[in-house]
Design an enzyme around this catalytic site. Structure first.
Site, PDB file in Angstrom:
ATOM      1  N   HIS A   1     -15.768   1.594  -3.710  1.00 18.01           N
ATOM      2  CA  HIS A   1     -14.328   1.551  -3.464  1.00 18.01           C
ATOM      3  C   HIS A   1     -13.914   0.300  -2.688  1.00 18.01           C
ATOM      4  O   HIS A   1     -12.734  -0.010  -2.612  1.00 18.01           O
ATOM      5  CB  HIS A   1     -13.906   2.809  -2.704  1.00 18.01           C
ATOM      6  CG  HIS A   1     -12.443   3.086  -2.750  1.00 18.01           C
ATOM      7  ND1 HIS A   1     -11.759   3.295  -3.926  1.00 18.01           N
ATOM      8  CD2 HIS A   1     -11.509   3.181  -1.763  1.00 18.01           C
ATOM      9  CE1 HIS A   1     -10.482   3.515  -3.672  1.00 18.01           C
ATOM     10  NE2 HIS A   1     -10.308   3.446  -2.361  1.00 18.01           N
TER      11      HIS A   1
ATOM     12  N   TYR B   1       0.843  -1.209   0.000  1.00 20.61           N
ATOM     13  CA  TYR B   1       0.000   0.000   0.000  1.00 20.61           C
ATOM     14  C   TYR B   1       0.877   1.257   0.000  1.00 20.61           C
ATOM     15  O   TYR B   1       1.004   1.944  -0.986  1.00 20.61           O
ATOM     16  CB  TYR B   1      -0.960  -0.016   1.193  1.00 20.61           C
ATOM     17  CG  TYR B   1      -1.931   1.143   1.171  1.00 20.61           C
ATOM     18  CD1 TYR B   1      -3.055   1.102   0.359  1.00 20.61           C
ATOM     19  CD2 TYR B   1      -1.713   2.277   1.952  1.00 20.61           C
ATOM     20  CE1 TYR B   1      -3.941   2.176   0.311  1.00 20.61           C
ATOM     21  CE2 TYR B   1      -2.595   3.350   1.914  1.00 20.61           C
ATOM     22  CZ  TYR B   1      -3.704   3.294   1.092  1.00 20.61           C
ATOM     23  OH  TYR B   1      -4.563   4.364   1.050  1.00 20.61           O
TER      24      TYR B   1
ATOM     25  N   ASP C   1     -17.802   3.656  -7.487  1.00 15.25           N
ATOM     26  CA  ASP C   1     -16.657   4.107  -6.711  1.00 15.25           C
ATOM     27  C   ASP C   1     -16.567   5.622  -6.835  1.00 15.25           C
ATOM     28  O   ASP C   1     -16.069   6.152  -7.820  1.00 15.25           O
ATOM     29  CB  ASP C   1     -15.360   3.454  -7.212  1.00 15.25           C
ATOM     30  CG  ASP C   1     -14.165   3.771  -6.308  1.00 15.25           C
ATOM     31  OD1 ASP C   1     -14.304   4.651  -5.425  1.00 15.25           O
ATOM     32  OD2 ASP C   1     -13.113   3.146  -6.479  1.00 15.25           O
TER      33      ASP C   1
END
Length: 730
Positions: free
Chosen positions: A700, A486, A658
């Site tokens: 999302h 990430y 999203d």
């Protein structure tokens, strides 16, 4: 120049229109944007593009032989009961439970911890396909009401409703256009604070598919039983339309705390309002049309301030002010000249949270080399009272209030599906007793091992990486491997249990790795800043170093290595593929930020400039253009890569609702990759497939029903398995 995939048949990609006339000038630099038209989700051209890409992806996935094996086995292991930690309000206890394959977890209520539980709120009854999710909730102090926010199809937009808990009847209250909001009740139970945006001029028929920028966040107070049009405006700041706000009532009910945020950095302003000083109460401000008289305690964005507890006017805060790993400080807010350190910054470990419990104690959670440590400390002095025993892993939730003698702690790790501990703080030596433990039928943790190693990055920085595999694997370079990362927004990737990762290791011989690269919060704010803004390239260097180590140490080969990440992690994956296409056999990029020059123009993207910078600024434009995935797609066969002449197999994942990282990011990159690598030249060396998985009635990631999660796992990991030539074993 062959494919790393099992099937080297070249795909036939649908033709996609390019508009080469669209060129923007950034500080004297022309930048083409030939797929600008994909930014309009309602245009027929965009809908046609999406339909053709969905058809292409399905044709590829239909040939992924282990798709149904994965779906079956993940479904089987996912079908186990899961509980959340209980919490008490008034004279009742509440907790979440999922029987196994329910689309959404159900909220239960009971009179005591061993009393009969009744369903209070079942989101599964609100839609046939499970796409209505409970995204936020708050129970009033007396346990009479619950205010809860529902989102549809994964959108960030929330509608707040109110229920009378005694008779489980939903009231007429309905609050719309709520986003990025908590719910905080006043102690009289009359109403609550929440945050919302102004209603759009033209109300969207399908909220969540729009791309309009979110501006002018406001804080309102809602009185139970009234219409939203009568809500009391408590705070707004039209001079700073990009600011967002949060309002909360202190645990003693005396103060309203207002936090102001300018982006995603861990910094905030902090104001307060003493409720008893309002002569006609909060409701009196409906007549005056004025905002609440907040007093400014912190009026700049120099650090983060989070309320831990207060004794009247004396407040204890968790802050990173002059303490990048966080500390606890105390101040009399009526005499704010003197701030006293109560728990100084630790030399190595990050102070993640502190909760006031059992009157004058603190439950403190530290992160040490990406593993959690729990302590009981004295609230007044900060002195250590007890260390709580905890396996190597993560504290997933803490359920407590200052008045509680019993604390509930959720724990998870790569090999622990979940334990809820009950800790009674009145005993001389508090014990962590198992209250509930999640069991996954067919999962034997003794068959697996997890280790943590430290990888030297390009500049010598040591990067932690967890490695999960079957026990005692031979390091002969033969194992298909998944590397996840990430690296952004001060977010830490701590150990957690994943059914899909277990299946990959158990049934396909995968090694699964999680890299704790810079940009996250694993070592505090300095670690975060070392992977943000001008330093963003460190994130990619760290991740690439981890990939190279997995190959050199004999875990895998580049042909058998897949990389995966979502959101900011999707950006990570796409940037690393552009920079090192020779290093990977497959790439899975979920809902990624791919257009680094225009992200700030859509929905809440402007809040990310604190981590990325903004192309409107000349210096920052030059940071962004160097790694922006959309603007750095190159034909690797025209460059000097030793092991590779094409991009790895790629799946870009996005969803129609999203409204966090809007689909246009993935759609524009998908069109660019297919054109530059696949359709712009005859007999292209690019035979590895480049496809997009575009889900409907999804957002999302939050609030997705269980079936959608399982379907996506089956799709993305069967694609990965085929590309890496991994075989299934029962």
């Amino acid at each position: 120049m062959g494919s790393v995939a099992g099937d080297a048949a070249r795909l036939s990609y649908p033709p996609t229109r390019r508009d080469d006339s669209v060129v923007d000038m950034y500080h004297g630099v022309p930048v083409a944007d030939p797929y600008r038209w994909l930014e309009d989700p309602e245009s027929e051209d965009t809908k046609e593009f999406v339909a053709s890409q969905v058809e292409l992806a399905e044709s590829v996935l239909a040939g992924c032989f282990d798709r149904e094996n994965l779906r079956r086995e993940v479904t089987r292991l996912f079908d186990h009961p899961r509980h959340g930690a209980p919490f008490r309000r008034g004279d009742k206890y509440f907790y979440f439970h999922n029987s196994g394959l329910q689309a959404q977890s159900v909220l239960y209520v009971q009179d005591s911890l061993d009393g009969e539980a009744e369903v209070l709120l079942d989101p599964n009854a609100l839609s046939k396909d499970g796409t209505v999710a409970l995204s936020t909730y708050s129970v009033s102090k007396d346990g009479k009401y619950i205010a809860y926010g529902l989102s549809e199809s994964g959108s960030d937009w929330v509608t707040i409703r109110v229920m009378n808990i005694a008779d489980k009847q939903t009231l007429s209250d309905k609050l719309s256009w709520v986003k990025f909001s908590s719910i905080s009740w006043t102690h009289d139970g009359k109403g609550f604070f929440y945050g919302r945006y102004p209603a759009p001029r033209e109300v969207e028929l399908d909220a969540g598919t729009e791309t309009n920028i979110n501006l002018n966040h406001e804080i309102y107070y809602h009185v139970v039983g009234s219409d939203q049009s009568e809500d009391i405006l408590c705070w707004k700041d039209p001079e700073h339309p990009k600011y967002s706000f949060g309002a909360s009532v202190t645990e003693d009910g005396k103060y309203i705390i207002l936090g102001t945020y300018e982006g995603c950095d861990p910094v905030n302003k902090l104001y307060y309002c003493e409720i008893c000083t309002l002569p006609q109460g909060i409701e009196g401000f409906k007549k005056t049309k004025g905002m609440l008289p907040f007093v400014k305690l912190i009026d700049n964005f120099d650090a983060q301030y989070h309320v831990v507890a207060n004794n009247g006017d004396e407040f204890t805060f968790l802050t990173n002010r002059n303490a990048p790993k966080n500390k606890l400080v105390r101040v009399d807010i009526k005499k704010p000249e003197l701030w006293t350190d109560i728990l100084p910054e630790h030399e190595r470990d990050v102070l993640e949270s502190a909760d006031a419990v059992n009157g004058n104690q603190l439950l403190v959670c530290y992160m040490s080399d990406v593993k959690h440590i729990l302590q009981i400390r004295d609230l007044v002095t900060g002195n250590l009272l007890h260390k709580l025993p905890l396996e190597i892993g993560s504290v997933s939730e803490i359920s407590c209030r200052r008045e509680d003698m019993d604390v509930f702690i959720g724990f998870t790790s790569f090999l622990s599906p979940g334990i809820i501990y009950r800790c009674n703080l009145t005993s001389a030596i508090p014990e962590m007793k198992i209250f509930r433990e999640i069991s996954v039928p067919g999962f034997d943790r003794t068959n697996f091992e997890v280790k943590q190693i430290f990888v030297n990055s390009k500049d010598g920085t040591k990067i932690p990486m967890f490695i999960m595999s079957k026990r005692d694997i031979e390091l002969d370079g033969s194992h298909p491997t998944l590397l996840y990362g990430y690296g952004g927004f001060n977010i830490s990737l701590t150990p957690s249990f994943s059914v899909s990762r277990v299946v990959l290791c158990k049934n396909m011989g995968f090694v699964v790795c999680v890299a704790n690269i810079r940009g996250g919060g694993e070592y505090g704010e300095e670690w975060h800043k070392a992977g943000a803004r001008a330093m963003k390239q460190n994130c990619f260097d760290d991740f690439i170093a981890c990939a190279e180590l997995l190959i050199s140490a004999g875990y895998t080969s580049y042909r058998q290595l897949c990389i995966e990440g979502g959101s900011n992690g999707g950006l990570l994956i796409a940037a690393c593929v552009n920079q090192r296409p020779d290093l990977f056999g497959c790439a899975l990029a979920h809902v990624g930020v791919m257009d680094m020059l225009r992200f700030h123009k859509f929905t809440i993207g402007h809040a990310w400039t604190t981590d990325y910078g903004c192309s409107d600024n000349e210096e920052e434009f030059h940071w962004l253009i160097k790694y922006s995935p959309l603007h750095n797609v190159r034909r690797p066969w025209e460059q000097s890569f030793v092991n590779c002449c094409q991009y790895p197999a790629i799946m870009l994942l996005t969803a129609d609702h999203d409204d966090r990282v809007v689909p246009l990011h993935s759609l524009k990159l998908l069109a660019t990759l297919q054109y530059v690598l696949c359709t712009s030249i005859e007999d292209t060396p690019q035979v590895n497939p480049i496809i997009g998985r575009i889900d409907v009635k999804s957002g999302h990631g939050a609030g997705r029903p269980t079936k959608k999660m399982i379907d996506e796992v089956a799709d993305r990991y069967s694609f990965m398995a085929k590309m890496l030539v991994a075989s299934w074993t029962e």
